[in-house]
Motif scaffolding. Structure first.
Motif, mmCIF file in Angstrom:
data_model
loop_
_atom_site.group_PDB
_atom_site.id
_atom_site.type_symbol
_atom_site.label_atom_id
_atom_site.label_comp_id
_atom_site.label_asym_id
_atom_site.label_seq_id
_atom_site.Cartn_x
_atom_site.Cartn_y
_atom_site.Cartn_z
ATOM 1 N N MET A 174 55.421 56.379 68.176
ATOM 2 C CA MET A 174 56.868 56.223 68.004
ATOM 3 C C MET A 174 57.411 54.985 68.726
ATOM 4 N N THR A 175 56.677 54.531 69.747
ATOM 5 C CA THR A 175 57.081 53.283 70.404
ATOM 6 C C THR A 175 57.043 52.132 69.414
ATOM 7 N N GLN A 176 55.918 52.029 68.679
ATOM 8 C CA GLN A 176 55.806 50.945 67.709
ATOM 9 C C GLN A 176 56.736 51.165 66.519
ATOM 10 N N VAL A 177 56.939 52.429 66.132
ATOM 11 C CA VAL A 177 57.883 52.722 65.046
ATOM 12 C C VAL A 177 59.277 52.224 65.413
ATOM 13 N N SER A 178 59.696 52.501 66.630
ATOM 14 C CA SER A 178 61.034 52.082 67.054
ATOM 15 C C SER A 178 61.138 50.565 67.139
ATOM 16 N N ILE A 179 60.071 49.903 67.576
ATOM 17 C CA ILE A 179 60.073 48.437 67.590
ATOM 18 C C ILE A 179 60.269 47.905 66.171
ATOM 19 N N ASN A 180 59.583 48.513 65.215
ATOM 20 C CA ASN A 180 59.695 48.069 63.820
ATOM 21 C C ASN A 180 61.069 48.363 63.238
ATOM 22 N N VAL A 181 61.672 49.476 63.647
ATOM 23 C CA VAL A 181 63.049 49.758 63.220
ATOM 24 C C VAL A 181 63.977 48.666 63.731
ATOM 25 N N GLY A 182 63.788 48.266 64.990
ATOM 26 C CA GLY A 182 64.601 47.204 65.551
ATOM 27 C C GLY A 182 64.415 45.887 64.818
ATOM 28 N N ALA A 370 57.240 51.282 57.321
ATOM 29 C CA ALA A 370 56.681 52.348 56.490
ATOM 30 C C ALA A 370 55.202 52.586 56.817
ATOM 31 N N MET A 371 54.450 51.510 56.995
ATOM 32 C CA MET A 371 53.032 51.647 57.312
ATOM 33 C C MET A 371 52.824 52.247 58.695
ATOM 34 N N THR A 372 53.671 51.880 59.646
ATOM 35 C CA THR A 372 53.555 52.453 60.991
ATOM 36 C C THR A 372 53.798 53.958 60.952
ATOM 37 N N LEU A 373 54.809 54.377 60.206
ATOM 38 C CA LEU A 373 55.077 55.811 60.050
ATOM 39 C C LEU A 373 53.918 56.511 59.347
ATOM 40 N N ALA A 374 53.435 55.907 58.275
ATOM 41 C CA ALA A 374 52.365 56.527 57.501
ATOM 42 C C ALA A 374 51.069 56.631 58.300
ATOM 43 N N CYS A 375 50.819 55.624 59.129
ATOM 44 C CA CYS A 375 49.565 55.571 59.887
ATOM 45 C C CYS A 375 49.654 56.230 61.261
ATOM 46 N N SER A 376 50.836 56.709 61.643
ATOM 47 C CA SER A 376 50.997 57.275 62.989
ATOM 48 C C SER A 376 50.055 58.443 63.292
ATOM 49 N N PRO A 377 49.653 59.285 62.295
ATOM 50 C CA PRO A 377 48.689 60.347 62.627
ATOM 51 C C PRO A 377 47.256 59.850 62.770
ATOM 52 N N LEU A 378 46.947 58.649 62.312
ATOM 53 C CA LEU A 378 45.563 58.179 62.269
ATOM 54 C C LEU A 378 44.875 58.131 63.631
ATOM 55 N N PRO A 379 45.535 57.623 64.695
ATOM 56 C CA PRO A 379 44.832 57.589 65.983
ATOM 57 C C PRO A 379 44.356 58.964 66.445
ATOM 58 N N ASP A 380 45.069 60.030 66.076
ATOM 59 C CA ASP A 380 44.668 61.379 66.468
ATOM 60 C C ASP A 380 43.657 61.982 65.500
ATOM 61 N N ARG A 381 43.378 61.294 64.400
ATOM 62 C CA ARG A 381 42.449 61.834 63.392
ATOM 63 C C ARG A 381 41.135 61.062 63.336
ATOM 64 N N ILE A 382 41.210 59.743 63.275
ATOM 65 C CA ILE A 382 39.982 58.959 63.142
ATOM 66 C C ILE A 382 39.635 58.208 64.427
ATOM 67 N N GLY A 383 40.517 58.243 65.400
ATOM 68 C CA GLY A 383 40.229 57.621 66.686
ATOM 69 C C GLY A 383 40.959 56.315 66.918
ATOM 70 N N ARG A 384 41.188 56.017 68.186
ATOM 71 C CA ARG A 384 41.917 54.809 68.560
ATOM 72 C C ARG A 384 41.113 53.551 68.236
ATOM 73 N N LYS A 385 39.823 53.564 68.583
ATOM 74 C CA LYS A 385 38.994 52.381 68.414
ATOM 75 C C LYS A 385 38.825 52.021 66.949
ATOM 76 N N ARG A 386 38.610 52.998 66.107
ATOM 77 C CA ARG A 386 38.439 52.728 64.676
ATOM 78 C C ARG A 386 39.720 52.146 64.078
ATOM 79 N N CYS A 387 40.871 52.672 64.499
ATOM 80 C CA CYS A 387 42.140 52.119 64.021
ATOM 81 C C CYS A 387 42.285 50.659 64.419
ATOM 82 N N LEU A 388 41.906 50.338 65.655
ATOM 83 C CA LEU A 388 41.995 48.956 66.114
ATOM 84 C C LEU A 388 41.107 48.035 65.281
ATOM 85 N N LEU A 389 39.875 48.474 65.011
ATOM 86 C CA LEU A 389 38.949 47.628 64.259
ATOM 87 C C LEU A 389 39.396 47.425 62.822
ATOM 88 N N ILE A 390 39.876 48.488 62.175
ATOM 89 C CA ILE A 390 40.398 48.354 60.812
ATOM 90 C C ILE A 390 41.561 47.375 60.792
#
Length: 525
Positions: A174-182, A370-390
């Motif tokens: 939500m930190t990054q979501v709010s930055i993107n809203v701004g 929109a992508m930040t909102l859509a991807c917000s569950p990903l770190p808790d599902r596929i992992g932080r490191k994998r999200c970073l590499l993708i």
């Protein structure tokens, strides 16, 4: 998936949502002020005073020549270098704010620190709104930068401490979501208000946001984890219960503060022994072991302090790998080039696209959100490191395609590449770096680690924002063509970043504590 969503909704109280919303007004203003000069750049710098016909249909648009206060200038003449300096000085303020936020939030509390950021935003926004010269505008940007730097240290930390443990990745995003809203808000307002004098309303809206944040922080509680770390166990429990809801069982969470507690936390720090015991439990020292013990599997006792300082955390061999990992991904976030789009897209792409670059900038900001909102569950599902590499690989590839398309003057492909460039940023590089510090070090080192992370982030941001226009111009003059050569550089940085993350950044998903994250036994180094 439906069960997971149902569990998530059930575990979240309305009060928690309100607290997170108010807290994230800080990062929202970071995004707002970061991009506020992008769309109205030509009007602010006196390069043009023309009003777009579409914008003239809106009730708030005025024509040049309308009456305005004589002490307000219609624009502020700036050279390209002066404008880059005014833009980048925001990140200098952010660097100072990031370095100061950790110690302040550790000693005085997260809530006090957030209120100070609201004051910085308010003061800076007033200065920007009334600025009639480069010095005043730069001063306003510096002060808002102080608030921005502090916010991006404190708010992710605060959210990680109030969010349910199983949903920290989701709420951390939500930190990054709010930055993107701004960013989306300021790009939109900047487009609609880019005319003589009216550009000042962009800054006035920032003033209103800071005032709203200041009022909202009156109902936000202190972090329960911080209260527990400072010997206020009873207050911490009451605060956590209020955040989770009246009927929510907080015993498991409270156990992370006071393992094997038999009721002493209820004393709420009535004497020094109880306070020390509470602190010791929070930092991982079992209360059943003698304090003086120096052998066995337990971590060395740290009852004499509640936090590590800015330089202490670097000297601690158990924290040093985390500093390297966090600083590395924060630098990667900027060197992959996201702020070249956020802060310079309107002028950069003005002659490269088959339609208005300002419209594309708004569209890109919307895609980012929109992508930040859509991807917000990903770190808790596929992992932080994998999200970073993708994210890094995708952004690097998009940067390469963008550079190639600009060189070949493939305008439609350039627009598509910009969209994918920003979309891949939202997958991992946007949200994940802000939640890593709280998962790679213990509670006693989080504040200092966050300061190191954001200090490096703002340093990298300053370099990109200050020198991107100059490097871009130099490469274009040297290599010729339609430009875009600088994005080959960003693609190279992305390749280096992917190697670094693969090598130095551990996965934190599913790890129960810091020692398990780093694959070490709990012992004295």
């Amino acid at each position: 998936m439906s069960t997971s969503l149902a569990d998530r909704v059930r575990d979240v109280s309305f009060y928690l949502v309100l607290v997170v919303f108010i807290a994230t007004l800080g990062p929202l203003q970071f995004g707002y002020h970061l991009a506020e000069l992008n769309a109205p750049e030509d009007v602010i710098t006196c390069r043009t005073s023309k009003l777009n016909r579409v914008r003239s249909l809106f009730f708030f648009s005025r024509q040049p020549g309308d009456e305005h206060p004589s002490w307000l200038s219609r624009c502020i003449p700036m050279t390209e270098i002066a404008f880059a300096t005014v833009s980048s000085i925001f990140t200098l303020g952010g660097l100072i704010g990031a370095l100061s936020a950790g110690p302040v939030s550790s000693k005085r509390g997260r809530l006090v620190a957030m209120r100070l950021t609201a004051l910085c935003y308010l003061t800076g926004s007033v200065t920007e709104t009334l600025a009639s010269g480069i010095v005043a505008m730069a001063a306003g940007r510096l002060i808002t930068g102080l608030g921005a730097g502090a916010s991006t240290v404190i708010v992710p930390l605060y959210i990680s401490e109030v969010a349910p443990p199983a949903e920290r990745g989701f709420f951390g995003a939500m930190t990054q979501v709010s930055i993107n809203v701004g960013i989306l808000a300021t790009q939109t307002f900047g487009y609609l208000l880019s005319s003589e004098y009216m550009w000042r309303w962009v800054f006035f809206i920032g003033l209103a946001l800071s005032a709203a944040q200041g009022v909202g922080l009156l109902v936000v509680p202190e972090s329960p984890a911080w209260l527990a770390a400072h010997g206020k166990g009873a207050v911490a429990r009451r605060t956590l219960q209020r955040i989770r809801g009246r009927h929510f069982d907080i015993s498991a969470e409270a156990a992370s503060w006071d393992k094997d507690n038999d009721g002493e936390a209820a004393a709420g720090g009535e004497d020094d022994d109880a306070a020390e015991e509470e602190e010791s439990r929070l930092l991982g020292q079992p209360t059943t072991e003698p304090v003086a013990a120096s052998t066995g599997p337990a971590n060395p006792p740290r009852r004499q302090r509640t936090h590590l300082g800015f330089f202490e955390v670097v000297r601690d061999p158990r924290c040093r790998p985390a500093i390297v990992a966090c600083v590395g991904i924060m630098v990667a976030q900027q060197l992959c080039g996201i702020n070249s789009i956020v802060m310079y897209s309107v002028s950069l792409l003005a002659d490269l696209l088959p339609f208005s670059s300002a419209i594309l900038t708004i569209a890109v900001s919307f895609v980012n959100l929109a992508m930040t909102l859509a991807c917000s569950p990903l770190p808790d599902r596929i992992g932080r490191k994998r999200c970073l590499l993708i994210s890094i690989v995708g952004q690097g590839t998009s940067a390469f395609v963008l550079a190639l398309s600009i060189v070949l003057e493939a305008k439609v492909l350039s627009a598509v590449a910009v969209v994918f460039f920003v979309a891949f940023f939202a997958v991992g590089l946007g949200p994940v770096p802000f939640i890593m510090a709280s998962e790679l070090v213990g509670q006693e080192a989080v504040g200092a680690t966050q300061s190191w992370c954001l200090a490096s982030n703002y340093t990298a941001t300053f370099i990109v924002v200050q020198f991107f226009p100059l490097v871009n111009k130099w490469l274009n003059e040297w290599l010729g063509g339609a430009g875009g050569w600088v994005y080959f550089v960003f693609a190279g940085f992305a390749a280096c970043s992917a190697v670094f993350v693969s090598w130095k950044v551990p996965e934190t998903l599913g790890r129960k504590d810091v020692d398990e994250v780093w694959g070490r036994t709990r012992r004295i180094d």
